[in-house]
Design an enzyme around this catalytic site. Structure first.
Site, short mmCIF file in Angstrom:
data_model
loop_
_atom_site.label_atom_id
_atom_site.label_comp_id
_atom_site.label_asym_id
_atom_site.label_seq_id
_atom_site.Cartn_x
_atom_site.Cartn_y
_atom_site.Cartn_z
N HIS A 1 -16.57 -22.49 16.34
CA HIS A 1 -17.21 -21.99 16.92
C HIS A 1 -18.35 -21.64 15.83
O HIS A 1 -18.28 -22.47 15.19
CB HIS A 1 -15.98 -20.36 15.97
CG HIS A 1 -16.27 -19.66 15.96
ND1 HIS A 1 -16.10 -18.45 16.83
CD2 HIS A 1 -17.42 -18.87 15.27
CE1 HIS A 1 -16.94 -16.93 17.35
NE2 HIS A 1 -17.58 -17.27 15.49
N ASP B 1 -10.00 -7.15 14.86
CA ASP B 1 -11.37 -7.62 14.81
C ASP B 1 -12.47 -7.59 15.56
O ASP B 1 -13.63 -7.09 15.47
CB ASP B 1 -11.19 -9.08 14.18
CG ASP B 1 -12.70 -9.80 14.79
OD1 ASP B 1 -12.91 -9.09 13.37
OD2 ASP B 1 -12.77 -10.31 15.45
N ARG C 1 -19.65 -3.55 13.55
CA ARG C 1 -20.40 -4.22 12.20
C ARG C 1 -21.49 -4.78 12.71
O ARG C 1 -22.63 -4.48 12.43
CB ARG C 1 -19.34 -5.60 12.03
CG ARG C 1 -18.46 -4.98 11.12
CD ARG C 1 -17.86 -6.65 10.76
NE ARG C 1 -18.72 -7.56 10.62
CZ ARG C 1 -18.58 -9.22 11.81
NH1 ARG C 1 -17.68 -9.23 11.93
NH2 ARG C 1 -19.52 -9.72 10.94
N SER D 1 -13.46 -12.16 10.14
CA SER D 1 -13.58 -12.01 11.33
C SER D 1 -13.47 -13.15 12.25
O SER D 1 -12.39 -13.61 13.32
CB SER D 1 -14.62 -11.75 12.08
OG SER D 1 -15.09 -11.36 13.31
N LYS E 1 -9.90 -14.87 14.80
CA LYS E 1 -9.36 -15.12 16.24
C LYS E 1 -8.58 -16.82 16.45
O LYS E 1 -8.20 -17.01 17.47
CB LYS E 1 -10.96 -15.02 16.83
CG LYS E 1 -11.30 -13.40 16.69
CD LYS E 1 -12.75 -13.47 17.53
CE LYS E 1 -13.46 -13.98 16.92
NZ LYS E 1 -14.72 -13.65 16.32
#
Length: 445
Positions: free
Chosen positions: A82, A161, A168, A183, A187
């Site tokens: 990520h 989220d 956001r 966040s 995930k």
């Protein structure tokens, strides 16, 4: 629970209790707290922050808001990667099929564009027919069958989220370390991973331009992973200029395909292989990062990685033909060259300005309801330190109208600066962070 009182307390710098955070987040996920109240709380958090216990409670509440992707019966290591968000960052599009082609399961849950950065989901959805809204059951079956699924959050998977992520972005409350960490990790923990590699962007185009903040974010996510039995490795990579050449959804997919075919820009290849090596070592699919690089280059040269991309696209309803012919991707009707007005050295290519320029062209969301045009963006040949002559191409604008070509030119005039000399850019891969500490790397650039 009295929401205005929670907002007031956080506004005044007080600590919220884990139970209060849990009740608030779950109520918001179920529609019991309106966006305007949650937006006010996010702004209070932006200025006052969250301590480590509050951050842990936020992530746990987001996990509790939905179900998990249960892959524990799968007889394969389960590794994801990520990024904290960048401009021109299409490494996920390359790594998912590349690592899956080497026998590692890659459950990749991604997000949409956030702030000035591009989103993997928006890029994937530029492929005609590609579905990112997979059910848990469908994702589990696909991963068991072909080793990879690239999916969005749904009402099943960390829905709190999903709502907070969009809010956001719409309220300019992105750049908060605990919010970013909770966040991302909510995930990733929901994917039943056996390991995670993080790409923490650094430099002017990152959400956290200060090195100390970037290292703090890496450590926070490593700690969150450890609490849930998921080892995490983080690399800090340069975002003081766009990564690769293409900036814009379909353009970035085409460039990712170019890499999977054995081409592509050297900076993109270097960062991608560095991240992939960490994934393979975490999966115990390679004994060293050097051995992992050999495996990845062979998977690309043999065509296995590109075939895996075709499998993934086909499985998710997309036009698999784009892997062989990227011209099947959406094409902007208007292109124009942006050329150097003087001889000199490229001093800077501002990724933040480029990212907002893509949004101005229609390639990103201006608000939570905005539609994205996948075809628009920039292909930038200029890199900091490059010597250019007057009239030399620095970038190509891809726009949906003649008027938008002027918008693109205005963006590039401020983003690309040519002068008499340039300072060296950041190294492409500068730091490696694990539970054992921080390692400063010497990477070629």
């Amino acid at each position: 629970m009295i929401v205005p009182r929670l907002i007031e307390r956080k506004r005044d710098g007080e600590r919220l209790e884990p139970r209060e955070i849990r009740d608030l987040v779950l109520a918001y996920a179920e529609g019991g707290v309106p966006d305007y109240q949650m937006a006010a709380l996010l702004m209070a958090v932006y200025f006052r922050g969250l301590d480590r216990d509050e951050m842990n409670a936020l992530m746990d509440a987001m996990l509790e808001s939905g179900h998990r992707l249960d892959l524990t019966r799968l007889p394969l290591p389960r590794i994801d990667k990520h990024s904290t968000g960048g401009v021109g960052d299409k490494t996920s599009l390359i790594l998912a099929p590349l690592i899956a082609s080497l026998g590692v399961a890659v459950p990749m849950m991604s997000g949409r564009g956030l702030g000035h950065t591009g989103g993997t989901l928006d890029k994937l959805e530029s492929i005609p027919g590609f579905r990112t809204a997979l059910s848990l059951a469908d994702a589990q079956k696909q991963i068991a069958r072909i080793g990879c699924a690239m999916l969005a959050q749904t009402d099943e998977i960390v829905p709190a989220d999903r709502k907070l992520y969009a809010l956001r972005d719409a309220t300019a409350t992105v750049e908060v370390i605990p919010l970013i960490a909770a966040s991302i990790m909510s995930k990733k923990i929901a994917e039943s991973l056996t390991g995670l590699v993080l790409d923490i962007k650094r430099g002017s185009g990152s959400f956290l331009p200060k090195l100390d903040d970037e290292l703090e974010l890496a450590k926070a996510m490593i700690d969150l992973g450890a609490r849930h039995g998921c080892p995490v490795v983080a690399l800090l990579t340069a975002m003081d200029r766009p990564l690769g050449r293409a900036c814009g959804n379909a353009l970035e997919v085409a460039e990712a395909i170019e890499v999977l075919k054995g081409g592509g820009p050297p900076d993109l290849i270097e960062v991608t292989l560095a991240l992939g090596a960490e994934m393979l070592v975490l999966a115990a699919a390679a004994t060293s990062r050097e051995a992992a690089q050999v495996l990845m280059r062979d998977a690309i040269a043999s065509g296995r990685a590109l075939l895996k991309l075709e499998e993934i696209v086909s499985a998710q309803g997309g036009d698999a033909g784009v892997a062989r012919d990227p011209t099947r991707l959406p094409q902007a009707p208007h292109q124009s060259s942006f050329d150097a007005k003087r001889e000199g050295v490229v001093q800077s290519v501002d990724p933040r300005a480029i990212g907002y320029g893509v949004i101005a062209l229609g390639g990103g969301g201006r608000n939570m309801e905005a539609r994205v045009d996948p075809s628009v963006g920039f292909v930038i040949s200029a890199k900091p330190g490059l010597h250019v002559t007057k009239g030399q191409n620095l970038a190509t604008i891809h726009a949906r109208s003649i008027v938008d070509l002027d918008v693109g030119r205005s963006t590039l005039e401020s983003a690309i600066v040519v002068g008499d000399s340039a300072r060296p850019p950041l190294p492409l891969v500068s730091h490696r962070v694990t539970a054992r500490g921080v390692e400063t790397l010497t990477a070629p650039s």
